[in-house]
Write an enzyme that holds these catalytic residues in place. Structure first.
Site, mmCIF file in Angstrom:
data_model
loop_
_atom_site.group_PDB
_atom_site.id
_atom_site.type_symbol
_atom_site.label_atom_id
_atom_site.label_comp_id
_atom_site.label_asym_id
_atom_site.label_seq_id
_atom_site.Cartn_x
_atom_site.Cartn_y
_atom_site.Cartn_z
ATOM 1 N N GLU A 1 2.085 9.636 12.393
ATOM 2 C CA GLU A 1 0.862 9.586 13.225
ATOM 3 C C GLU A 1 -0.382 10.019 12.447
ATOM 4 O O GLU A 1 -1.212 10.779 12.936
ATOM 5 C CB GLU A 1 1.052 10.389 14.498
ATOM 6 N N CYS B 1 5.719 0.276 17.270
ATOM 7 C CA CYS B 1 5.833 -0.201 15.893
ATOM 8 C C CYS B 1 4.471 -0.656 15.416
ATOM 9 O O CYS B 1 4.001 -1.723 15.831
ATOM 10 C CB CYS B 1 6.751 -1.404 15.790
ATOM 11 N N ARG C 1 -1.608 12.738 18.851
ATOM 12 C CA ARG C 1 -1.695 13.626 17.680
ATOM 13 C C ARG C 1 -1.608 15.106 18.048
ATOM 14 O O ARG C 1 -0.879 15.860 17.375
ATOM 15 C CB ARG C 1 -2.963 13.314 16.865
ATOM 16 N N SER D 1 -1.082 3.984 6.487
ATOM 17 C CA SER D 1 -2.350 4.709 6.676
ATOM 18 C C SER D 1 -3.447 3.728 7.074
ATOM 19 O O SER D 1 -4.224 3.983 7.988
ATOM 20 C CB SER D 1 -2.745 5.419 5.383
ATOM 21 N N ILE E 1 10.905 33.874 1.575
ATOM 22 C CA ILE E 1 11.097 35.317 1.817
ATOM 23 C C ILE E 1 12.573 35.631 2.022
ATOM 24 O O ILE E 1 13.073 36.667 1.567
ATOM 25 C CB ILE E 1 10.258 35.779 3.037
ATOM 26 N N GLY F 1 3.024 -1.507 3.200
ATOM 27 C CA GLY F 1 1.644 -1.807 2.781
ATOM 28 C C GLY F 1 0.630 -1.644 3.896
ATOM 29 O O GLY F 1 -0.558 -1.877 3.696
HETATM 30 C C1 LIG Z 1 10.322 9.728 10.062
HETATM 31 C C2 LIG Z 1 9.160 8.822 10.286
HETATM 32 C C3 LIG Z 1 8.909 8.344 11.555
HETATM 33 C C4 LIG Z 1 7.853 7.450 11.779
HETATM 34 N N1 LIG Z 1 7.654 6.928 13.025
HETATM 35 C C5 LIG Z 1 6.764 5.922 13.198
HETATM 36 C C6 LIG Z 1 6.665 5.228 14.444
HETATM 37 O O1 LIG Z 1 7.337 5.556 15.423
HETATM 38 N N2 LIG Z 1 5.831 4.150 14.523
HETATM 39 C C7 LIG Z 1 5.062 3.745 13.465
HETATM 40 O O2 LIG Z 1 4.329 2.774 13.607
HETATM 41 N N3 LIG Z 1 5.092 4.418 12.285
HETATM 42 C C8 LIG Z 1 5.927 5.480 12.125
HETATM 43 N N4 LIG Z 1 6.017 6.136 10.917
HETATM 44 C C9 LIG Z 1 5.162 5.722 9.837
HETATM 45 C C10 LIG Z 1 4.100 6.753 9.485
HETATM 46 O O3 LIG Z 1 3.133 6.829 10.493
HETATM 47 C C11 LIG Z 1 3.518 6.331 8.119
HETATM 48 O O4 LIG Z 1 4.519 6.531 7.161
HETATM 49 C C12 LIG Z 1 2.305 7.131 7.761
HETATM 50 O O5 LIG Z 1 1.240 6.786 8.594
HETATM 51 C C13 LIG Z 1 1.893 6.898 6.309
HETATM 52 O O6 LIG Z 1 1.745 5.545 6.039
HETATM 53 P P1 LIG Z 1 2.462 4.865 4.765
HETATM 54 O O7 LIG Z 1 3.908 5.152 4.927
HETATM 55 O O8 LIG Z 1 2.062 3.457 4.656
HETATM 56 O O9 LIG Z 1 1.946 5.682 3.535
HETATM 57 P P2 LIG Z 1 0.671 5.362 2.635
HETATM 58 O O10 LIG Z 1 -0.458 4.923 3.497
HETATM 59 O O11 LIG Z 1 1.088 4.470 1.540
HETATM 60 O O12 LIG Z 1 0.348 6.801 2.091
HETATM 61 C C14 LIG Z 1 0.963 7.384 0.936
HETATM 62 C C15 LIG Z 1 0.151 8.605 0.559
HETATM 63 O O13 LIG Z 1 -1.205 8.223 0.235
HETATM 64 C C16 LIG Z 1 -2.123 8.969 1.021
HETATM 65 N N5 LIG Z 1 -3.287 8.140 1.346
HETATM 66 C C17 LIG Z 1 -3.292 6.886 1.836
HETATM 67 N N6 LIG Z 1 -4.539 6.448 2.034
HETATM 68 C C18 LIG Z 1 -5.361 7.468 1.675
HETATM 69 C C19 LIG Z 1 -6.786 7.663 1.677
HETATM 70 N N7 LIG Z 1 -7.609 6.711 2.083
HETATM 71 N N8 LIG Z 1 -7.275 8.851 1.241
HETATM 72 C C20 LIG Z 1 -6.444 9.839 0.831
HETATM 73 N N9 LIG Z 1 -5.081 9.718 0.815
HETATM 74 C C21 LIG Z 1 -4.563 8.569 1.243
HETATM 75 C C22 LIG Z 1 -1.345 9.341 2.258
HETATM 76 O O14 LIG Z 1 -1.893 10.474 2.908
HETATM 77 C C23 LIG Z 1 0.032 9.630 1.690
HETATM 78 O O15 LIG Z 1 0.066 10.921 1.166
HETATM 79 C C24 LIG Z 1 7.024 7.063 10.685
HETATM 80 C C25 LIG Z 1 7.255 7.583 9.413
HETATM 81 C C26 LIG Z 1 8.301 8.442 9.205
HETATM 82 C C27 LIG Z 1 8.549 8.969 7.818
#
Ligand SMILES: Cc1cc2nc3c(=O)[nH]c(=O)nc-3n(C[C@H](O)[C@H](O)[C@H](O)COP(=O)(O)OP(=O)(O)OC[C@H]3O[C@@H](n4cnc5c(N)ncnc54)[C@H](O)[C@@H]3O)c2cc1C
Length: 422
Positions: free
Chosen positions: A399, A140, A276, A148, A373, A145
């Site tokens: 990831e 986790c 990754r 990324s 297709i 917030g």
């Molecule tokens: C089904 C599922 C399973 C998951 N499993 C896990 C898990 O086991 N453990 C865990 O810790 N997390 C997990 N996650 C979380 C996942 O890693 C995050 O959702 C992902 O890293 C994106 O982070 P966020 O949701 O905060 O999106 P945000 O960071 O808010 O991103 C939203 C969008 O903005 C873009 N963005 C953000 N910052 C930038 C930047 N600097 N430049 C350009 N574009 C940007 C992103 O690419 C994305 O398109 C899971 C998510 C899902 C949907």
């Protein structure tokens, strides 16, 4: 050391065995578990646990020395541990990406212990995956917030010096396998979740540490399981932690915060360098499933791909199929390179992110193209093509999204730090 393009025998054997698992155990159940979200595929879990115990071990985690036993014989160096795992994951994701996530074992939780733990902690926390009952672990890091930019996590760990315990408070979201790793199920062994928290909010990334929280620890609550677009059989949990107490030696690695050092965060990054390429492998498995299905349907309709003809003599469909095969193969070669580097203990942050970017793109594009297709056949729930399209997208999100991994690649190539290029 040159990369060997001929797959070693253990990899070929794995592909052969897991093709049967994919065809017999996974595909026939794919639609059912897609439509019965959050139902646990117990027969698959138990079968896979027994099968893994009987063959190479009890989880997909690499052995400590990076080698695995196949046919009762110890692998000779160079190690192929990660390459073998990538092959296993590709083969299982070819069967069903969601069910692959229900494979017993340590998954990201064990990967974090591997990357950030001391030898004693690895011994202590990873042994359970060899037990008689299937056992899960999860990691986790993500919070509202802080996905990324996971250095923005607010989950806090404070040392209670009287009891020598860490007290953790926070909210985590989107934890893959969080429920199976933490909740008590009669059929499962006791798992754990690895929780990333800050031990010093003023230190930024330097203050981030990972804690092993054993299944059933008081104060942890599975708040909900997410309803999702794809991989619906995989449980994705939101977890709250209120005054959760863990022994001091459950902090992975060193508790000392060195100012401006990113050592804590490096543990998270080292985890991702290992995992990754494996996520990339899973994307390739789904894409291959879709592409093979398309070729099967085309063949049934008398369309054979005429390999070897000049491009201008091919039909548009033939060109599209061949282009997808090229995409798939090149994505797989990037996985092999990234895992080969991990096996040979070479720094692979660049290649790990490259493979993830490439595969996330390829999996998304191929599965979408196959639906396109096939037209109505692709869109219909009678076949799995539409499901593969829904499943594949996640490989471009978790990831590190495609965008974030592109940033990692750019930083690595241009020599910028995270704060210089974001
Ligand atoms: C089904 C599922 C399973 C998951 N499993 C896990 C898990 O086991 N453990 C865990 O810790 N997390 C997990 N996650 C979380 C996942 O890693 C995050 O959702 C992902 O890293 C994106 O982070 P966020 O949701 O905060 O999106 P945000 O960071 O808010 O991103 C939203 C969008 O903005 C873009 N963005 C953000 N910052 C930038 C930047 N600097 N430049 C350009 N574009 C940007 C992103 O690419 C994305 O398109 C899971 C998510 C899902 C949907």
């Amino acid at each position: 050391m040159p990369i060997e393009f001929e797959a070693p025998k253990p990899i070929l054997q794995t592909q052969f065995i897991l093709k049967t698992v994919a065809d017999e155990m996974m595909r026939p159940r794919s639609r059912y578990f897609d439509e019965h979200e959050h139902e646990i595929p117990w027969d698959y879990i138990e079968f896979m646990h027994l099968a893994m115990k009987a063959s190479s071990g009890s989880s997909l985690a690499p052995r400590e020395n990076g080698t695995r036993k196949m046919d009762g014989e110890k692998e000779k160096h160079p190690s192929i541990g990660y390459q073998l795992i990538a092959t296993q994951i590709e083969s299982l994701a070819y069967g069903d990406l969601g069910m692959y996530h229900c494979l017993p074992g340590g998954a990201l939780g064990a990967a974090a212990v591997h990357a950030a733990g001391t030898p004693e902690q690895k011994e202590k926390f990873l042994a359970r995956f060899k037990d008689d009952k299937p056992t899960f672990a999860a990691m986790c890091i993500t919070e509202a917030g802080a996905g990324s930019d996971n250095s923005a996590i607010r989950t806090r760990a404070v040392l209670d010096e009287k009891t020598n315990e860490w007290v953790i408070n926070g909210e985590k979201i989107f934890v893959t396998g969080g429920d199976k790793s933490f909740s008590e199920y009669e059929k499962l062994g006791k798992g754990f979740i690895v929780v990333w928290a800050t031990i010093d909010p003023s230190a930024g990334r330097a203050g981030m540490r990972a804690f092993v929280v054993e299944g059933g620890t008081p104060g942890v609550k599975i708040v909900r399981l997410e309803h999702k677009l794809g991989i619906r059989v995989s449980d994705t949990a939101a977890i709250s932690l209120v005054d959760v107490r863990v022994p001091s030696d459950h902090l992975l690695g060193s508790p000392v915060v060195v100012e401006r050092s990113t050592s804590g965060f490096k543990g998270a990054m080292a985890t991702f360098d290992a995992t990754r390429p494996l996520v990339a492998a899973s994307g390739i498995g789904v894409a291959r499933a879709a592409l093979e299905f398309l070729k099967e349907k085309l063949a049934e309709n008398g369309v054979q791909i005429r390999y070897g003809l000049p491009r201008q003599k091919l039909s548009n469909i033939e060109r599209e199929v061949i282009d997808m095969e090229i995409m798939l193969k090149s994505a797989w070669l990037m996985v092999i390179k990234a895992t080969w580097m991990a096996d040979n203990k070479k720094p692979n942050a660049l290649e790990a992110s490259m493979s993830k970017v490439k595969s996330g793109d390829v999996a998304t594009k191929i599965t979408q193209k196959v639906v396109e297709i096939l037209g109505p056949l692709g869109y219909s729930r009678e076949f799995l093509a539409e499901k593969w399209m829904r499943d594949a997208k996640i490989t471009d999100i978790y990831e590190g999204t495609g965008q974030i991994n592109r940033l990692v690649v750019a930083r690595q190539i241009l020599g910028y730090s995270g704060s210089e290029l974001r």
